[in-house]
Enzyme design. Structure first.
Site, PDB file in Angstrom:
ATOM      1  N   SER A   1       0.819  -1.219   0.000  1.00 51.51           N
ATOM      2  CA  SER A   1       0.000   0.000   0.000  1.00 51.51           C
ATOM      3  C   SER A   1       0.850   1.265   0.000  1.00 51.51           C
ATOM      4  O   SER A   1       0.365   2.343  -0.335  1.00 51.51           O
ATOM      5  CB  SER A   1      -0.923   0.013   1.221  1.00 51.51           C
TER       6      SER A   1
ATOM      7  N   CYS B   1       3.861 -11.974  12.325  1.00 49.41           N
ATOM      8  CA  CYS B   1       4.957 -11.464  13.149  1.00 49.41           C
ATOM      9  C   CYS B   1       4.436 -10.847  14.440  1.00 49.41           C
ATOM     10  O   CYS B   1       5.147 -10.103  15.117  1.00 49.41           O
ATOM     11  CB  CYS B   1       5.795 -10.445  12.368  1.00 49.41           C
TER      12      CYS B   1
END
Length: 395
Positions: free
Chosen positions: A253, A339
């Site tokens: 993005s 993560c």
């Protein structure tokens, strides 16, 4: 030593007796004076027994333990701990051939018995990041010790902690060089070259923790059409290119990330028509894309940084993986990651399992992935195992 003393409530010393490196604020009974945030303190049990030395901080984690011995925290301490960390990286073979590989994590917080500190090495530049006020105050001593340990191996030390220090501490911190200055060197990972934006990029500028997983991806890339979602600087894309992928599409993005991805592709594969990058929202791209890919990488940023948003994070992982399962070609391979430290391996695997069941595809686990050895997990601090990944074969 002339440190302030903190006394714990009865039975609250048990975690320290098991060498866990944190003391939570609720475990504290009393203090022997007015403490300044970031100062070194001694920790004692309710019976007056010495337990540890650590950095004091206002917040849930009140003390981060530096040593379970009554020692002075000064230049000799930092030099000894950094030397131990560097010796481990030498043992791992990460320092042997800098022309082939000069990028690795030198200090991984609790995993190197230096809670609150991260140091990544890119060529001859060390990027230091403090996650605690105590490490922030010690940054100049740490930089001096780092230069002593690494010598000519490090020419620049960049301090980057504006986004990682507690905002309530009012430290008026500014990122900048503690040693050296601008350099045009590129980082090298397993023979491939990368431009690292340690000043404005995420984390310290590069996701060093995916090194071994990128190499694994390279082995699966030959002849495949690859989609690298949340590509950031294009690490997976570059390795897929070298692995012989037919096409590689990178999506993020951030237009800045796409620019850096294109630069890294050009650095390694100039004028190679196989690669295309798109600055677009990941979910929108996944929804509109066709069944074009037989190798997809999903490596999103942390969906959950705090436990109170865990449920929403798991829904995000399910949604993301469900679209990938729906769109990937038969015989395709999916590399999928989390993560988020608060997402356990079991939680992540269940989210991916739910997405697979929703797609009604035949899915098999080929590999279960984690962080590399230069991101060690302290056996007394299992919370340090934050990176989870699965490689899946989808029929």
């Amino acid at each position: 030593m002339n440190y302030h003393k903190i006394y714990l409530k009865p039975k609250k010393e048990e975690s320290l007796s098991r060498f866990h490196p944190w003391v939570f604020s609720g475990a504290i009974q009393s203090m022997d004076g007015q403490l300044e945030e970031g100062e070194v303190v001694e920790v004692y049990g309710a019976n007056g027994q010495f337990l540890a030395v650590g950095h004091y901080q206002i917040g849930s984690i009140a003390i981060r333990i530096l040593s379970f011995q009554p020692i002075e925290i000064g230049p000799a301490f930092w030099e000894e701990r950094l030397q131990r960390a560097y010796t481990l990286r030498q043992t791992l073979g990460l320092t042997a051939n800098p022309e082939w590989h000069n990028t690795f994590r030198l200090v991984h917080g609790e995993g190197d018995n230096l809670p609150g500190l991260v140091i990544d090495l890119y060529a001859r530049t060390a990027v230091m990041q403090a996650h605690s006020v105590g490490m922030h105050y010690a940054r100049h001593e740490i930089a001096e010790a780092l230069k002593k340990v690494l010598g000519e191996r490090v020419q620049n030390i960049y301090y980057k902690s504006e986004t990682t220090l507690p905002f309530k501490a009012n430290l008026d911190n500014e990122d900048g060089y503690l040693l050296g200055g601008e350099t045009d060197e590129t980082a090298t990972e397993n023979g491939l070259h990368f431009l690292i934006d340690w000043q404005k990029g995420q984390k310290t500028g590069f996701f060093v923790d995916q090194r071994e997983n990128r190499s694994l991806l390279e082995r699966y890339s030959k002849g495949r059409d690859v989609l690298n979602m949340f590509c950031y600087t294009g690490g997976f894309s570059v390795f897929a290119m070298r692995g012989g992928a037919r096409t590689v599409h990178s999506v993020d993005s951030s237009s800045k990330a796409i620019l850096l991805t294109n630069q890294n592709i050009a650095l390694n594969f100039p004028d190679d028509p196989r690669h295309t990058a798109y600055a677009e929202d990941a979910f929108k791209y996944l929804e509109r894309m066709g069944h074009d890919y037989d190798l997809i990488i999903l490596d999103p940023p942390a969906f959950a940084k705090h436990r109170n948003v865990l449920r929403n994070a798991l829904q995000g992982y399910r949604k993301l993986n469900a679209v990938a399962f729906e769109k990937i070609k038969p015989g395709g391979i999916l590399f999928t990651f989390s993560c988020s430290q608060v997402v356990s391996k079991e939680d992540f695997r269940l989210a991916v399992f739910s997405a697979a069941a929703q797609s009604r595809r035949d899915v098999r686990i080929l590999h279960q992935l984690t962080q590399p050895a230069d991101h060690p997990v302290n056996i007394y601090h299992p919370e340090g195992e934050y990176l989870k990944g699965l490689v899946l074969y989808v029929e």
